[in-house]
Design a protein around this motif. Sequence first.
Motif, PDB file in Angstrom:
ATOM      1  N   ARG A 116      41.730 -21.035  28.571  1.00 58.37           N
ATOM      2  CA  ARG A 116      40.854 -20.306  29.498  1.00 58.37           C
ATOM      3  C   ARG A 116      39.683 -19.686  28.750  1.00 58.37           C
ATOM      4  N   ARG A 117      38.541 -19.648  29.433  1.00 59.00           N
ATOM      5  CA  ARG A 117      37.353 -18.994  28.894  1.00 59.00           C
ATOM      6  C   ARG A 117      36.712 -18.176  30.006  1.00 59.00           C
ATOM      7  N   GLU A 118      36.144 -17.056  29.622  1.00 59.05           N
ATOM      8  CA  GLU A 118      35.387 -16.253  30.566  1.00 59.05           C
ATOM      9  C   GLU A 118      33.908 -16.524  30.338  1.00 59.05           C
ATOM     10  N   VAL A 119      33.191 -16.746  31.430  1.00 55.23           N
ATOM     11  CA  VAL A 119      31.783 -17.120  31.361  1.00 55.23           C
ATOM     12  C   VAL A 119      30.965 -16.201  32.262  1.00 55.23           C
ATOM     13  N   SER A 120      29.860 -15.722  31.744  1.00 57.20           N
ATOM     14  CA  SER A 120      28.911 -14.955  32.536  1.00 57.20           C
ATOM     15  C   SER A 120      27.984 -15.945  33.242  1.00 57.20           C
ATOM     16  N   GLY A 166      25.003 -20.549  33.175  1.00 55.27           N
ATOM     17  CA  GLY A 166      26.111 -19.868  32.538  1.00 55.27           C
ATOM     18  C   GLY A 166      25.874 -19.688  31.050  1.00 55.27           C
ATOM     19  N   ALA A 167      26.560 -18.697  30.491  1.00 52.56           N
ATOM     20  CA  ALA A 167      26.390 -18.360  29.077  1.00 52.56           C
ATOM     21  C   ALA A 167      27.521 -18.932  28.220  1.00 52.56           C
ATOM     22  N   LEU A 168      28.063 -20.075  28.599  1.00 51.76           N
ATOM     23  CA  LEU A 168      29.123 -20.712  27.817  1.00 51.76           C
ATOM     24  C   LEU A 168      28.504 -21.432  26.626  1.00 51.76           C
ATOM     25  N   ALA A 169      28.827 -20.955  25.428  1.00 56.64           N
ATOM     26  CA  ALA A 169      28.256 -21.538  24.199  1.00 56.64           C
ATOM     27  C   ALA A 169      28.500 -23.034  24.149  1.00 56.64           C
ATOM     28  N   THR A 170      27.664 -23.743  23.516  1.00 53.70           N
ATOM     29  CA  THR A 170      27.636 -25.197  23.331  1.00 53.70           C
ATOM     30  C   THR A 170      27.254 -25.925  24.611  1.00 53.70           C
ATOM     31  N   LEU A 171      27.924 -25.626  25.716  1.00 56.25           N
ATOM     32  CA  LEU A 171      27.637 -26.332  26.963  1.00 56.25           C
ATOM     33  C   LEU A 171      26.365 -25.802  27.646  1.00 56.25           C
TER      34      LEU A 171
END
Length: 150
Positions: free
Chosen positions: A64-68, A84-89
């Motif tokens: 699981r990951r939390e994303v802003s 979204g602020a999900l790194a890499t993606l």
Amino acid sequence: MYLLAHTSILISCPVQRAFDFAANLENFSTWFPGVIAIASDDGLPFTAVGKQYRETVAMPLRGRREVSIRVKEAVSPHRLVTEGALATLLPRMEIDFHERGPDACEMTWRMLSRNRALLPRWTVLPLARRVMARRAAVGLRRLKARLERG
């Protein structure tokens, strides 16, 4: 930008109803696979540019990951764009709604990556593309069934 998924579906309901349900991202976990939970981070209406959410997603091989998430564009009842602020993606979701009659509409859903680096294009993004394409197909079918039930 790198296209991860793109799909469309015809829904037998008015375009405003489809937009109001799908664009309110607090409903997203009820129809989109892999979204465990999503909650508003502020008191802004869901159509306000700058509206923020906190999303918990299931990530293949990573748990699981939390994303802003932030609304970048909202034009009721036709378009919603979030980033979204999900790194890499660095995801960007675009949802477009088109009226196809008084009680019918077409919804087009796209997920893109804003990451321009070459390494993720050869490693992470192809996996994300496969996962998101499957999830999008299932998600839009779920949304259609929910909206057509009334």
